[in-house]
Structures are given as structure tokens and as C-alpha cells.
Scaffold this active site. Sequence first.
Site, short mmCIF file in Angstrom:
data_model
loop_
_atom_site.label_atom_id
_atom_site.label_comp_id
_atom_site.label_asym_id
_atom_site.label_seq_id
_atom_site.Cartn_x
_atom_site.Cartn_y
_atom_site.Cartn_z
N GLY A 148 8.08 -40.52 21.43
CA GLY A 148 7.76 -41.43 20.34
C GLY A 148 6.54 -41.18 19.91
CD GLU A 149 2.84 -41.28 16.25
OE1 GLU A 149 3.65 -40.23 16.02
OE2 GLU A 149 1.75 -41.10 16.43
CB SER A 150 0.81 -40.98 21.67
OG SER A 150 0.34 -40.47 20.73
CB CYS B 86 7.40 -36.17 24.32
SG CYS B 86 7.00 -35.06 22.72
NE ARG C 235 -0.96 -38.16 18.70
CZ ARG C 235 -1.29 -39.09 17.68
NH1 ARG C 235 -2.26 -39.31 17.44
NH2 ARG C 235 -0.07 -39.21 17.11
CB ILE D 291 11.04 -33.68 19.06
CG1 ILE D 291 12.29 -33.41 19.60
CG2 ILE D 291 11.09 -34.36 17.51
CD1 ILE D 291 13.35 -34.56 19.76
NE ARG D 292 5.13 -33.64 13.63
CZ ARG D 292 4.23 -32.86 13.37
NH1 ARG D 292 4.13 -31.53 13.27
NH2 ARG D 292 2.94 -33.31 13.23
CG HIS E 195 11.80 -35.35 23.93
ND1 HIS E 195 11.61 -36.67 23.93
CD2 HIS E 195 10.89 -34.62 22.96
CE1 HIS E 195 10.70 -36.84 23.12
NE2 HIS E 195 10.38 -35.63 22.52
CD GLU F 186 13.74 -38.05 26.31
OE1 GLU F 186 13.40 -37.02 27.29
OE2 GLU F 186 13.11 -38.23 25.42
N1 GLN Z 1 3.81 -36.67 17.76
C1 GLN Z 1 3.87 -37.60 18.95
C2 GLN Z 1 2.53 -38.14 19.22
O1 GLN Z 1 1.65 -37.63 19.10
C3 GLN Z 1 4.57 -36.96 20.09
C4 GLN Z 1 6.06 -36.39 19.67
C5 GLN Z 1 7.40 -37.12 20.76
O2 GLN Z 1 7.02 -37.91 21.49
N2 GLN Z 1 8.16 -36.52 20.36
O3 GLN Z 1 2.65 -39.26 19.81
#
Ligand code: GLN
EC number: 4.3.3.6
Length: 212
Positions: A68-70, A100, A127, A160-161, A196, A198
Site C-alpha cells: 500500500g502506501e507506507s 512491499c 522507497r 508494484i513500485r 506481492h 498475495e
Molecule cells: N510505494 C509504496 C510505499 O512507499 C510501496 C509500494 C507498494 O506497497 N506496492 O509505501
Amino acid sequence: MVVAVEYISKEESDDAETATHGVTGILAVQGAFAEHAAVLDKLGAPWKLLRAAEDFDDSIDRVILPGGESTTQGKLLHSTGLFEKIDAHIKAGKPVFGTCAGMILLAKKLDNDPNVYFGALDAVVRRNAYGRQLGSFAATADFGQLGSPDYIADFPLVFIRGPYVVSVGPEASVETEVDGHAVALRQGRILATAFHPELTGDTRLHELFLSL
Ligand code: GLN
């Protein structure tokens, strides 16, 4: 993997309600938590979403920190009070699986962000280091050492990024590499992946986590 509509309203697996232990708590303040719940259902393992500190009850034996977005997850961890619960869980040496953004939350240091969250995993992580063009890609690689009981051959990797592992300290071991670069780490009962697991339908890494 497309997550079934039923997961939108599900807070826990059917068997989690009566379980007194053995439940996996999935951090569910933001990100890809439903996908982890779907994998655990496939394995018949009880789970419960962690949205508030009260959700972290005595039945929780292990924790998943999803992608997700940390930064957002970090803020919500503190505002919900879940940070203290999960931090105590990790400090007690209990199993945790970060995927991730979850790997970012576990790392001891981020090299492009002043924040540190659980700071438990002996690694420096960058990140969003896989840039825009290379942000998302798929590959396969082996997990673990050939001959070890935890060895997994040809595991599908979806990025994913994802975070880039800049360096790994002596406490952590590299479990998977892509182009000679670490993408999965293990430190005792801490498991962390830049990819990922999952999202692929392959349950082997979750099975390994459930055995820790
Ligand atoms: N870009 C996200 C972060 O810095 C990590 C990417 C992801 O969980 N798919 O939190």
C-alpha cells in the site's frame, strides 16, 4: 488475482470468531489487505482484519503488513493505536510478514525518507526506488537456499513500485534475489518481500509464514 466482492464487507474468517489463538491479524488501515485474506482462506487459516487497537486480541498469533502506501499506513498505525500492539508483537519475537510497503514499515532505516516505523528488520530500504518505467514488473525466482526445508522453487514475483533493498545487515538473510539484488529477507520470524506474493495465486510463501 481479483478479490471476490465478499471480501469488501468481511472483517474476519468464519472460524476466527471462536478462535482463542492461531489467528493471523492483517493490518487493514490501507492497502492490499483483502488479497492476503483471500490467500489465507485458500489455506483454511483463520484471519482477522486489524483496523483498531481493540481488534488486536489474544487470538492473534501472527501479523501481516500488506502493500500500500507506507506513509499513510504509518500515520494510521499511530492514530489507531495499532502501532504499539504490533510493535510489542514484533519485539516479543512473534511472526510478522511484510510485503512491499510492509517491508518499508519493518526496515531499520529508509535511505530516502526520515521516517522509521517498527525498525525491526536489519536492512536499509529505499522507497519507490523502482522508477516510473520499471515500477511494475513480473519475474520468477527461488526463495531460500537449495536443500533447506523452506526452499521454494520458481516463485512468481509481482512488483508494484516496490522498495529497493539498499543494504542488508548481519541479522537478516537474503532469501530471494532478482538480477543479483535482494528482494526477500528473513530475520528470525520476520519475513519481508519487496514483491506481492498475495497477488499471484501461489500460496507457498504464506504457507511458510504460517509455519514460522
Ligand atoms: N510505494 C509504496 C510505499 O512507499 C510501496 C509500494 C507498494 O506497497 N506496492 O509505501
